[in-house]
Write a protein that holds these residues in place. Structure first.
Motif, mmCIF file in Angstrom:
data_model
loop_
_atom_site.group_PDB
_atom_site.id
_atom_site.type_symbol
_atom_site.label_atom_id
_atom_site.label_comp_id
_atom_site.label_asym_id
_atom_site.label_seq_id
_atom_site.Cartn_x
_atom_site.Cartn_y
_atom_site.Cartn_z
ATOM 1 N N SER A 65 0.815 -1.217 0.000
ATOM 2 C CA SER A 65 0.000 0.000 0.000
ATOM 3 C C SER A 65 0.839 1.252 0.000
ATOM 4 O O SER A 65 0.407 2.292 -0.434
ATOM 5 C CB SER A 65 -0.927 0.013 1.210
ATOM 6 N N SER A 66 2.065 1.181 0.498
ATOM 7 C CA SER A 66 2.867 2.396 0.483
ATOM 8 C C SER A 66 3.814 2.394 -0.687
ATOM 9 O O SER A 66 4.683 3.227 -0.806
ATOM 10 C CB SER A 66 3.629 2.539 1.786
ATOM 11 N N GLY A 67 3.631 1.438 -1.567
ATOM 12 C CA GLY A 67 4.418 1.470 -2.792
ATOM 13 C C GLY A 67 5.717 0.730 -2.701
ATOM 14 O O GLY A 67 6.426 0.592 -3.685
ATOM 15 N N ALA A 68 6.057 0.203 -1.533
ATOM 16 C CA ALA A 68 7.334 -0.509 -1.439
ATOM 17 C C ALA A 68 7.178 -1.903 -2.021
ATOM 18 O O ALA A 68 6.105 -2.509 -1.977
ATOM 19 C CB ALA A 68 7.754 -0.599 0.029
ATOM 20 N N GLY A 94 3.403 7.515 -11.318
ATOM 21 C CA GLY A 94 2.500 6.451 -10.903
ATOM 22 C C GLY A 94 2.650 6.071 -9.446
ATOM 23 O O GLY A 94 2.120 5.091 -8.985
ATOM 24 N N LYS A 95 3.399 6.868 -8.686
ATOM 25 C CA LYS A 95 3.607 6.504 -7.291
ATOM 26 C C LYS A 95 3.019 7.576 -6.391
ATOM 27 O O LYS A 95 2.811 8.702 -6.786
ATOM 28 C CB LYS A 95 5.108 6.381 -7.010
ATOM 29 N N SER A 117 8.165 9.102 -1.806
ATOM 30 C CA SER A 117 9.288 10.006 -1.981
ATOM 31 C C SER A 117 9.521 10.783 -0.689
ATOM 32 O O SER A 117 10.657 11.038 -0.283
ATOM 33 C CB SER A 117 8.986 10.963 -3.144
ATOM 34 N N LEU A 118 8.425 11.135 -0.032
ATOM 35 C CA LEU A 118 8.544 11.879 1.223
ATOM 36 C C LEU A 118 9.286 11.077 2.276
ATOM 37 O O LEU A 118 10.136 11.601 2.990
ATOM 38 C CB LEU A 118 7.149 12.199 1.766
ATOM 39 N N SER A 119 8.947 9.781 2.385
ATOM 40 C CA SER A 119 9.549 9.007 3.471
ATOM 41 C C SER A 119 11.024 8.762 3.225
ATOM 42 O O SER A 119 11.729 8.304 4.110
ATOM 43 C CB SER A 119 8.801 7.691 3.684
ATOM 44 N N ARG A 120 11.489 9.108 2.014
ATOM 45 C CA ARG A 120 12.920 8.950 1.770
ATOM 46 C C ARG A 120 13.682 10.243 2.078
ATOM 47 O O ARG A 120 14.891 10.263 2.092
ATOM 48 C CB ARG A 120 13.167 8.558 0.301
#
Lengths: 439, 75, 546
Positions: free
Chosen positions: A45-48, C500-501, C506-509
């Motif tokens: 769900s978070s894209g990982a 598409g994301k 990106s924020l959590s990185r």
């Protein structure tokens, strides 16, 4: 393409954001034959990217069913997460509290003026004047000190209404134990005593305290209470007046930096108008009497010796009603004093064509006449001692040292009818005449 | 199967039915195309596709469609 | 208890605490209790309606499954004895029985919806026809009836189609039928996507809380900072809509559309954020709809769950029904039989006109009907029907003329795979969408047409024909906030569209201080710039002299 891959095409939904798992039919294991099982990679769900289990089964009705398992552990809350959340919350609340304080400005002058009152050292004031704009435009405290050695402060806000008097009195007595409290009687004539704006100009300028809460619960109408108790609800929308709010914050910082206000809530507009004779009624309203009684009852019990009620002079010609006499009787019966200065225009020496900046406010010229007159009056009437601690005297000496500069500035501007707006401390000290800025 | 792919190609020009595996998900086939495929299955193969089978998984590739046809025939 | 009220968040916080304290296998019960409590608090008078829908659907589904199971069992039992004729007859009778059960549940529940929502509308319309004044009823709608009815009916149709087994546990099904974050504005969930997540107790996950909070504040930002500000503009301009000058007329339409989008998608974000905090991923309802290149695509990106529901349960069943397929074939055969092979680049794309029409007409009719329903779903009024049909007709025309357009573009040698063309398509679609807003705003057809006409000749001038100044209702500073907010939303959407994301990855990185600054900033922006609280007029505090 073998069957397994065809099945994994079903997990295509996994590849889109938003799906963590599909329902696992409960009759899966019992009735169906598992055709294939395995793992594949997809996005959670978070894209990982992560490993997921999936498979294909064939139910007894030969209908195709597919299932996927979540197969991954979501990050379970650990202590360090709780700490993170707590710190984040703390910082956010801190920022919001700061913003709330910054934006809580109903009236710039009052916010600073009342802040200044709270900065005064305890028990250093001889006289506190409570009321509306009369108090801070007619009476210039540093001048009274220069001429008579009297320390005073106008604990007053623009259009202060009667219900606030009792609480202003309590604040003044608690913080300063003054020798004399002065009230002006005009506020008792006001019809709508709980006018929201007037209440805010005083109450929102007070720091959060027990007495502020008490005052709100007592005076403010029910439907407005929450926005007084939690001012952010109202003032957050003041963001578009951020300039004014920052100005107020700066003024407060200046006062804090010095340790005290220089001009003690004095304000004036540099202009003068010629005498215009207008009539209006002087009538104490029902509500006025109610709040007068509350005030008098409080004062009788409070730790205060001398209380003086004053009717201030202005340009109006008053048609005085009977209620006026009734009010004076009430005051005197309570054991307090009243003086009518409306008829003392000549004694004060007021020039009707030079000393007013509007119908009901004296300008710098008028203030220079009123201040000594009134100070002289109260010092003669009451046995006010002007003994102060050395620190207090030092503070007031310093304030008085600016008098000449300020008065010169304002006289100059008033002569030239600079007008415009209400000038306060930050305006007084600028260099208008070219003799150097008072710092 | 090859014949089937030829028919698909005639139905919708310019789509690589031999190799594509995300026909529906990638928007190469839209709902109108799906209806026409079902019409074709009804006309040419006499297979009735019930609405419950109209899912991306069954239309994402020619193979998936073929599998679905086989299943529906069996019933 | 609206989605932006403190009470709502207090309720959510309390529910979250109870949820994560209770042992995992009972957590779904907490959600059920919360959902029932929520509905009871907000809409107690109409509580029986949602309970009825939940119970009737649960029971009906179990009955359907029982018939199907019995059928299998009996068929197995009599496998040897019966011949194929008997087997067929038996199967047919069970199909009929299941159809009746399904019809019963559908009619009861859609019937309630129809009566409550459309009685007055139909009574007035019918009354006009038969020239009688039929009695009107003062009926209010139960909260979320359009959403929860569709959601439950989708479930029972899935059971009928044997796509999903019936849920035996009444508490579990009750939760699916009443799940509170969805009840206000959707999204309408598909059983197989949502149920598993609902029933499974989730671990207290830092990610879920964090992402949930991010979604919630993003939604609050869109709703309270942008949408509610534009609402003031709308409320100011709407009363004078018929006397606005051209530019302001256009502004009114655009403001309405943008406000609607920010409001609706913001609300959905808040609901999804709440769901996320419970570990539940709810369906998307908006996917950057203004990047759509056609109206068809728009309805795959706007109010996605409604479109999906209607497509799955109305459109496809209609369009692949025997009747429609036969119709298509019949039309195809009408035209002249081509004597030779038609080239692919002919005007009808390699078919005769009749063939082409036969291929697209079933879908087109289905589309028209579906969009009529979409329109009517929004409200009991001819203007909503018009709105739906506007969309349906545009799609219908574009489908029928698609090969012609392709042929034209080829002849004019316009390249369609360029970014420029795609942008053109997006702008064209956006214009059509903004114009559809006229159906909501105009009083009647004539006014609507005049409004649209004004938009195509924007002339800046006094804001009304009468020459009197009309302000937009908010100040310049507020417009700066709105425009900046929309730019931020656009930037985020662009990023998501291109990659598409989700931006949260990106924020959590990013380094912690950036994340926290943005996070605290967002909360503070919502708290300060949100349109709430008493009187937001800035001119209120004036130096009043006594």
């Amino acid at each position: 393409m073998d069957r397994f891959e065809a099945v994994c095409a079903v997990c295509a939904p996994c590849l889109h954001e938003g799906r963590t798992q599909h329902i696992l039919p409960r009759n899966l294991k019992n009735e169906s034959e598992v055709i294939s099982e395995g793992n594949h990679e997809s996005s959670n769900s978070s894209g990982a990217r992560e490993q997921r289990s999936c498979g294909a089964v064939r139910g007894p009705s030969k209908k195709f069913r597919v299932w996927t398992g979540s197969g991954h552990k979501e990050k379970i809350m650990k202590l360090k997460h709780w700490i993170k959340i707590a710190v984040f919350a703390a910082i956010t609340i801190g920022v919001l509290l700061y913003a709330s304080n910054l934006l809580r400005v109903a009236n710039e002058k009052d916010a600073v003026g009342i802040y200044g009152f709270y900065q005064e050292p305890e028990d250093s004031l001889d006289v506190v004047l409570i009321g509306s704009s009369y108090m801070y435009t007619y009476f210039y405290s540093p001048l009274a000190y220069e001429q008579y050695g009297l320390t005073s402060y106008a604990l007053a806000s623009s259009t202060m209404t009667a219900p606030l008097y009792r609480y202003a009195a309590e604040i003044a007595i608690e913080k300063q134990h003054p020798q004399l409290l002065v009230f002006e009687t005009g506020s008792f004539c006001y019809d709508i005593q709980q006018d929201e704006v007037s209440l805010r100009k005083f109450l929102d300028a007070l720091p959060d305290s027990e007495i502020r809460t008490r005052a709100i619960n007592d005076i403010v109408p029910e439907d407005l209470k929450s926005s007084f108790l939690f001012p952010f609800e109202k003032y957050h929308s003041s963001w578009n007046r951020i300039g004014e709010c920052l100005q107020v914050a700066q003024d407060k910082a200046d006062i804090r930096g010095k340790g005290y206000s220089i001009t003690k809530n004095y304000a004036t507009t540099p202009q003068y108008i010629s005498y215009s004779r207008q009539t209006r009624k002087y009538n104490i309203s029902e509500e006025g009497f109610k709040y007068l009684e509350i005030l008098l009852d409080y004062l009788k019990e409070a730790d205060i010796d001398n209380v003086l009620f004053v009717r201030f002079p202005d340009m109006y010609n008053y048609d005085v009603q009977d209620s006026y006499t009734k009010m004076i009787d009430m005051i005197r019966e309570a054991g307090f004093d009243f003086v009518n200065l409306a008829g003392a225009i000549d004694d004060i020496g007021i020039d009707m064509n030079k000393d007013f900046y509007n119908n009901s406010h004296l300008n710098i010229f008028g203030a220079q006449k009123f201040t000594p007159f009134f100070t002289d009056y109260i010092m003669k009437r009451y046995d006010i001692s002007t003994d102060h601690s050395p620190e207090t005297d030092a503070e007031w000496e310093d304030c008085a040292s600016y008098n000449d500069q300020i008065i010169a500035n304002m006289e100059y501007l008033t002569e030239n009818k600079a007008g415009g707006y209400l000038y306060t401390q930050r305006d007084f000290l600028a260099d208008y005449i070219g003799i150097g800025e008072a710092s | 199967m090859q014949e089937f792919i030829e028919k698909l190609k005639k139905l919708k020009k310019g789509v690589d039915f031999e190799h594509e595996t995300a026909l529906f998900d990638n928007g190469l086939l839209d709902s109108f195309d799906v209806i026409q495929i079902i019409a074709m299955l009804d006309d040419d193969y006499d297979i009735t596709v019930p609405p419950s089978q109209i899912m991306p998984v069954n239309f994402n590739s020619a193979q998936a469609m073929w599998d679905m046809m086989k299943r529906l025939e069996d019933e | 208890m609206t989605l932006t009220s403190l009470t709502f968040f207090g309720f959510v916080a309390a529910s979250l605490i109870v949820y994560y304290i209770v042992p995992k296998k009972w957590r779904y019960l907490v959600l059920l209790a919360a959902s029932l409590a929520f509905y009871g608090i907000v809409c107690f008078k109409y509580f029986p309606f949602i309970i009825f829908t939940a119970l009737s659907t649960w029971a009906g589904a179990l009955w359907l499954d029982k018939v199907a199971k019995d059928r299998k069992a009996l068929l197995k039992e009599h496998k040897a004895e019966w011949d194929s004729e008997q087997k067929k007859k038996f199967k047919h009778s069970t199909i009929i029985r299941r159809r009746w059960i399904l019809a019963l549940v559908l009619v009861l529940n859609f019937g309630i919806l129809a009566v409550l929502k459309y009685y007055n509308f139909l009574a007035e319309w019918f009354g006009n026809i038969i020239n009688m004044q039929l009695p009107m009823v003062g009926l209010l709608l139960p909260l979320g009836i359009s959403f929860y009815t569709f959601q439950s009916m989708g479930y029972i149709i899935d059971v009928y189609w044997e796509k999903t087994p019936a849920e035996k546990n009444i508490a579990r099904f009750g939760l699916f039928a009443t799940f509170f974050p969805q009840i206000i504005q959707g999204p309408i969930a598909i059983y197989s996507e949502l149920a598993g997540q609902l029933y499974e107790g989730h671990d207290l996950s830092y990610e879920n809380i964090k992402y949930g909070a991010q979604l919630i504040f993003w939604g609050l930002f869109k709703k309270m900072v942008i949408a509610d500000r534009l609402a003031v503009v709308f409320n100011t301009l709407f009363p004078v809509r018929n006397s606005l000058s051209n530019a302001y007329s256009l502004l009114l339409l655009v403001v309405y559309m943008v406000q609607l989008y920010m409001d609706f998608s913001g609300g959905i974000d808040i609901a999804r954020g709440v769901g996320c905090m419970f570990g539940i991923n709810m369906a998307e309802n908006f996917r950057r709809p203004f990047f759509s290149k056609s109206i068809s695509e728009f309805w795959r990106r706007w109010h996605i769950s409604l479109g999906k529901w209607l497509k799955t349960y109305l459109f496809y069943p209609m369009a692949v029904s025997k009747a429609f397929l036969r119709l298509g074939t019949w039309i195809s055969k009408r035209g002249k039989k081509p004597s030779e092979e038609i080239p692919d680049d002919s005007i009808w794309g390699g078919f005769t006109f009749a063939q082409h029409l036969g291929r697209v007409l079933p879908g087109c009719i289905g589309t028209l009907i579906t969009f009529f329903i979409v329109g009517m779903w929004h409200g009991a009024n001819w203007r909503y029907a018009g709105y739906g049909l506007w969309n349906g007709i545009i799609i219908l025309i574009s489908m029928i003329l698609e090969p012609v357009f392709k042929w034209l573009l080829r002849k004019l040698r316009i390249r369609v795979d360029t970014a420029g063309w795609r942008v053109f398509q997006m702008i064209r679609t956006a214009i059509l969408v903004v114009l559809s807003v006229v159906f909501d705003i105009a009083d009647n057809l004539a006014d609507g047409i005049s409004m649209i006409g004004k938009c195509f000749t924007p002339v800046l001038g006094p804001t009304t024909h009468l020459g009197t100044e009309v302000s937009t209702g908010i100040e310049a500073a507020d417009w700066i906030v709105v425009i900046t907010g929309l730019l931020i939303v656009f930037a985020v959407s662009l990023y998501q569209e291109k990659t598409g994301k989700h931006i949260r990855e990106s924020l959590s990185r990013q380094p912690l201080w950036i994340q926290w600054t943005l996070g605290i900033g967002c909360v503070v922006v919502v708290a300060i710039l949100g349109m709430y609280g008493p009187g937001v007029a800035s001119g209120e505090f004036v130096y009043m002299q006594f």
